[in-house]
Design a protein around this motif. Structure first.
Motif, PDB file in Angstrom:
ATOM      1  N   MET A   3     -14.745 -19.354  25.802  1.00 57.98           N
ATOM      2  CA  MET A   3     -13.561 -18.503  25.638  1.00 57.98           C
ATOM      3  C   MET A   3     -13.288 -18.323  24.150  1.00 57.98           C
ATOM      4  SD  MET A   3      -9.740 -18.974  27.294  1.00 57.98           S
ATOM      5  CE  MET A   3     -10.389 -19.000  28.961  1.00 57.98           C
ATOM      6  N   SER A   4     -13.231 -17.080  23.678  1.00 57.44           N
ATOM      7  CA  SER A   4     -13.074 -16.800  22.258  1.00 57.44           C
ATOM      8  C   SER A   4     -11.659 -17.136  21.789  1.00 57.44           C
ATOM      9  CB  SER A   4     -13.387 -15.334  21.974  1.00 57.44           C
ATOM     10  OG  SER A   4     -12.409 -14.504  22.562  1.00 57.44           O
ATOM     11  N   ALA A   5     -11.527 -17.217  20.447  1.00 61.21           N
ATOM     12  CA  ALA A   5     -10.219 -17.544  19.876  1.00 61.21           C
ATOM     13  C   ALA A   5      -9.194 -16.463  20.189  1.00 61.21           C
ATOM     14  CB  ALA A   5     -10.353 -17.725  18.363  1.00 61.21           C
ATOM     15  N   ASP A   6      -9.627 -15.197  20.170  1.00 57.16           N
ATOM     16  CA  ASP A   6      -8.701 -14.105  20.470  1.00 57.16           C
ATOM     17  C   ASP A   6      -8.184 -14.191  21.900  1.00 57.16           C
ATOM     18  OD1 ASP A   6      -8.955 -13.094  17.944  1.00 57.16           O
ATOM     19  OD2 ASP A   6     -10.454 -11.574  18.485  1.00 57.16           O
ATOM     20  N   VAL A   7      -9.076 -14.563  22.814  1.00 56.56           N
ATOM     21  CA  VAL A   7      -8.659 -14.704  24.213  1.00 56.56           C
ATOM     22  C   VAL A   7      -7.672 -15.846  24.371  1.00 56.56           C
ATOM     23  CG1 VAL A   7      -9.461 -15.256  26.534  1.00 56.56           C
ATOM     24  CG2 VAL A   7     -10.773 -13.675  25.121  1.00 56.56           C
ATOM     25  N   VAL A   8      -7.921 -16.955  23.656  1.00 59.42           N
ATOM     26  CA  VAL A   8      -7.019 -18.102  23.728  1.00 59.42           C
ATOM     27  C   VAL A   8      -5.640 -17.742  23.195  1.00 59.42           C
ATOM     28  CG1 VAL A   8      -6.571 -20.422  22.843  1.00 59.42           C
ATOM     29  CG2 VAL A   8      -8.870 -19.807  23.599  1.00 59.42           C
ATOM     30  N   VAL A   9      -5.608 -17.026  22.048  1.00 59.58           N
ATOM     31  CA  VAL A   9      -4.332 -16.612  21.473  1.00 59.58           C
ATOM     32  C   VAL A   9      -3.597 -15.670  22.422  1.00 59.58           C
ATOM     33  CG1 VAL A   9      -3.249 -15.303  19.607  1.00 59.58           C
ATOM     34  CG2 VAL A   9      -5.051 -16.956  19.092  1.00 59.58           C
ATOM     35  N   THR A  10      -4.341 -14.729  22.989  1.00 59.23           N
ATOM     36  CA  THR A  10      -3.732 -13.781  23.928  1.00 59.23           C
ATOM     37  C   THR A  10      -3.184 -14.501  25.150  1.00 59.23           C
ATOM     38  OG1 THR A  10      -5.244 -12.034  23.219  1.00 59.23           O
ATOM     39  CG2 THR A  10      -4.142 -11.734  25.325  1.00 59.23           C
ATOM     40  N   LEU A  11      -3.961 -15.449  25.685  1.00 54.03           N
ATOM     41  CA  LEU A  11      -3.526 -16.196  26.862  1.00 54.03           C
ATOM     42  C   LEU A  11      -2.285 -17.026  26.558  1.00 54.03           C
ATOM     43  CD1 LEU A  11      -4.063 -17.027  29.788  1.00 54.03           C
ATOM     44  CD2 LEU A  11      -5.568 -18.823  28.925  1.00 54.03           C
ATOM     45  N   ALA A  12      -2.295 -17.729  25.415  1.00 53.73           N
ATOM     46  CA  ALA A  12      -1.146 -18.554  25.037  1.00 53.73           C
ATOM     47  C   ALA A  12       0.094 -17.695  24.819  1.00 53.73           C
ATOM     48  CB  ALA A  12      -1.461 -19.350  23.776  1.00 53.73           C
ATOM     49  N   SER A  13      -0.086 -16.544  24.158  1.00 55.30           N
ATOM     50  CA  SER A  13       1.042 -15.646  23.920  1.00 55.30           C
ATOM     51  C   SER A  13       1.588 -15.095  25.233  1.00 55.30           C
ATOM     52  CB  SER A  13       0.622 -14.492  23.011  1.00 55.30           C
ATOM     53  OG  SER A  13       0.169 -14.971  21.760  1.00 55.30           O
ATOM     54  N   ALA A  14       0.669 -14.777  26.162  1.00 48.62           N
ATOM     55  CA  ALA A  14       1.099 -14.245  27.456  1.00 48.62           C
ATOM     56  C   ALA A  14       1.893 -15.282  28.242  1.00 48.62           C
ATOM     57  CB  ALA A  14      -0.110 -13.783  28.254  1.00 48.62           C
ATOM     58  N   ILE A  15       1.448 -16.544  28.204  1.00 52.62           N
ATOM     59  CA  ILE A  15       2.181 -17.597  28.923  1.00 52.62           C
ATOM     60  C   ILE A  15       3.539 -17.844  28.276  1.00 52.62           C
ATOM     61  CG2 ILE A  15       2.186 -20.041  29.524  1.00 52.62           C
ATOM     62  CD1 ILE A  15      -0.815 -19.880  29.900  1.00 52.62           C
ATOM     63  N   LEU A  16       3.578 -17.878  26.919  1.00 49.02           N
ATOM     64  CA  LEU A  16       4.847 -18.085  26.226  1.00 49.02           C
ATOM     65  C   LEU A  16       5.805 -16.934  26.480  1.00 49.02           C
ATOM     66  CD1 LEU A  16       6.682 -19.554  24.249  1.00 49.02           C
ATOM     67  CD2 LEU A  16       5.480 -18.421  22.365  1.00 49.02           C
ATOM     68  N   GLY A  17       5.301 -15.710  26.304  1.00 48.91           N
ATOM     69  CA  GLY A  17       6.155 -14.549  26.565  1.00 48.91           C
ATOM     70  C   GLY A  17       6.587 -14.478  28.015  1.00 48.91           C
ATOM     71  N   GLY A  18       5.661 -14.823  28.922  1.00 49.56           N
ATOM     72  CA  GLY A  18       5.998 -14.836  30.335  1.00 49.56           C
ATOM     73  C   GLY A  18       7.034 -15.892  30.669  1.00 49.56           C
ATOM     74  N   ALA A  19       6.946 -17.054  30.001  1.00 51.57           N
ATOM     75  CA  ALA A  19       7.939 -18.109  30.230  1.00 51.57           C
ATOM     76  C   ALA A  19       9.332 -17.623  29.850  1.00 51.57           C
ATOM     77  CB  ALA A  19       7.571 -19.353  29.429  1.00 51.57           C
ATOM     78  N   LEU A  20       9.422 -16.871  28.743  1.00 47.44           N
ATOM     79  CA  LEU A  20      10.717 -16.356  28.305  1.00 47.44           C
ATOM     80  C   LEU A  20      11.224 -15.254  29.228  1.00 47.44           C
ATOM     81  CD1 LEU A  20      10.048 -16.259  24.459  1.00 47.44           C
ATOM     82  CD2 LEU A  20      11.585 -17.822  25.667  1.00 47.44           C
ATOM     83  N   ARG A  21      10.297 -14.426  29.733  1.00 47.75           N
ATOM     84  CA  ARG A  21      10.713 -13.336  30.621  1.00 47.75           C
ATOM     85  C   ARG A  21      11.031 -13.847  32.013  1.00 47.75           C
ATOM     86  NH1 ARG A  21       6.453 -10.600  28.120  1.00 47.75           N
ATOM     87  NH2 ARG A  21       5.102 -11.044  29.901  1.00 47.75           N
ATOM     88  N   VAL A  22      10.075 -14.558  32.610  1.00 49.52           N
ATOM     89  CA  VAL A  22      10.258 -15.041  33.983  1.00 49.52           C
ATOM     90  C   VAL A  22      11.337 -16.113  34.034  1.00 49.52           C
ATOM     91  CG1 VAL A  22       9.093 -16.101  35.956  1.00 49.52           C
ATOM     92  CG2 VAL A  22       7.852 -14.490  34.495  1.00 49.52           C
ATOM     93  N   GLY A  23      11.475 -16.892  32.950  1.00 47.90           N
ATOM     94  CA  GLY A  23      12.455 -17.968  32.935  1.00 47.90           C
ATOM     95  C   GLY A  23      13.880 -17.523  32.701  1.00 47.90           C
ATOM     96  N   ALA A  24      14.086 -16.257  32.274  1.00 46.44           N
ATOM     97  CA  ALA A  24      15.446 -15.795  31.970  1.00 46.44           C
ATOM     98  C   ALA A  24      16.382 -15.887  33.175  1.00 46.44           C
ATOM     99  CB  ALA A  24      15.402 -14.373  31.408  1.00 46.44           C
ATOM    100  N   PRO A  25      16.002 -15.365  34.357  1.00 42.89           N
ATOM    101  CA  PRO A  25      16.907 -15.529  35.508  1.00 42.89           C
ATOM    102  C   PRO A  25      17.148 -16.996  35.859  1.00 42.89           C
ATOM    103  CG  PRO A  25      15.258 -13.838  35.953  1.00 42.89           C
ATOM    104  CD  PRO A  25      14.836 -14.535  34.702  1.00 42.89           C
ATOM    105  N   PHE A  26      16.081 -17.825  35.793  1.00 48.05           N
ATOM    106  CA  PHE A  26      16.255 -19.261  36.050  1.00 48.05           C
ATOM    107  C   PHE A  26      17.285 -19.856  35.096  1.00 48.05           C
ATOM    108  CE2 PHE A  26      11.781 -19.023  37.734  1.00 48.05           C
ATOM    109  CZ  PHE A  26      12.095 -19.382  39.033  1.00 48.05           C
TER     110      PHE A  26
END
Length: 306
Positions: free
Chosen positions: A1-24
């Motif tokens: 897994m390339s570094a760009d993919v890792v950064v994208t995946l980590a950013s997606a999980i972090l951003g998703g945590a903030l988006r999906v976690g907002a109602p929670f």
């Protein structure tokens, strides 16, 4: 897994945590306030769905997204205040009333929201946190709902108020010892109704997050049980507003794993990852709730038979 993919995946999980976690975040803060006063509101699922519909309807009919947010808060406060008032009557059970009002809130939302399924309403303007990156996927992942920082500030304000203000002390007293509150001349029912209504108003912001930010539309399956999960989340956070922030991000991150993997081209097990928040809820309840023992931090009145 390339570094760009890792950064994208980590950013997606972090951003998703903030988006999906907002109602929670908002629903758990609302339930935390309610339970601190010694009342349980299982009707928060109905509050969440009704406020989500009202937020979308208010935004769509007025053309102003912030009017939609206010509508969500008022709808959440109204349904929660009804719960608080009913539970103040003699021989009325909190849990049974909460379930009844959950069904009422969902039924009202489904009936009144039928005309809102197709239209598009103005959405909350996102906060751009990904401008440091040249990768479109990272920029898209780090578009943050503007209500999220408000929720974090609200959690800090609630924690401070519980520890340092007279209203916060009264809420805690009503939740820990109703006899002590009555001995000092305070109305326990009044405190609990006010706390429950305020908790519903906060939870209403979670409904606004659902229809005005992510996923940004109204449909009858919008909440996916997040209002009920929030009750377990409060137990996991040990009735601490600041811990509710971390717990909401944990649940949000769990819910964001599937979409994050899909964003980098990993489609296997997508639907399997969608059940992670529900499995996490069961694990937390099993680990946190033991027969014959009170969870650490639990308001004393919650243990009494109601």
């Amino acid at each position: 897994m390339s570094a760009d993919v890792v950064v994208t995946l980590a950013s997606a999980i972090l951003g998703g945590a903030l988006r999906v976690g907002a109602p929670f975040l908002f629903v758990s803060l609302g339930e935390c306030l309610t339970e601190k006063a010694g009342r349980i509101n299982l009707g928060l699922e109905g509050v969440l769905v009704l406020s989500a519909m009202c937020a979308f309807g208010g935004s769509y009919l007025s053309g102003n997204v912030w009017i939609g947010v206010v509508c969500a808060m008022l709808a959440g406060a109204a349904l929660a205040a009804l719960h608080g008032a009913l539970c103040s009557l003699p021989r009325v059970n909190d849990v049974a009333t909460g379930i009844a009002l959950m069904l009422l809130g969902m039924g009202l939302a489904f009936y009144l929201g039928k005309p809102l399924i197709q239209p598009q309403a103005p959405q909350l303007p996102p906060i751009e946190l990904g401008n440091w990156s040249d990768t479109p996927a990272v920029k898209a992942a780090l578009q943050i709902n503007p209500l999220v920082p408000l929720g974090m500030l609200l959690a800090a304000a609630m924690a401070w108020a519980f520890a340092n203000t007279r209203p916060g002390l009264l809420v805690r007293m009503a939740g820990d010892s109703s006899d002590a509150a009555r001995a000092l001349g305070y109305s326990v029912s009044g405190i609990r109704i006010a706390a429950t209504a305020a908790g519903g108003m906060i939870a209403g912001l979670g409904g606004a997050c659902l229809t005005l930010a992510y996923p940004g539309s109204w449909n009858e399956g919008i909440s996916s049980g997040q209002g009920l999960i929030a009750v377990a989340l409060v137990i996991f956070a040990r009735w601490s507003p600041l811990r509710c922030v971390g717990a909401a991000l944990l649940f949000g991150g769990a819910g964001a794993i599937g979409p994050a993997l899909q964003s980098v081209g990993i489609g296997w097990g997508y639907h399997l990852f969608n059940i992670v928040p529900y499995v996490l809820t069961l694990v937390i309840l099993v680990l946190s709730c033991r027969p014959g023992q009170l969870a650490a931090g639990s308001p004393g009145e919650l243990s009494s038979a109601r």
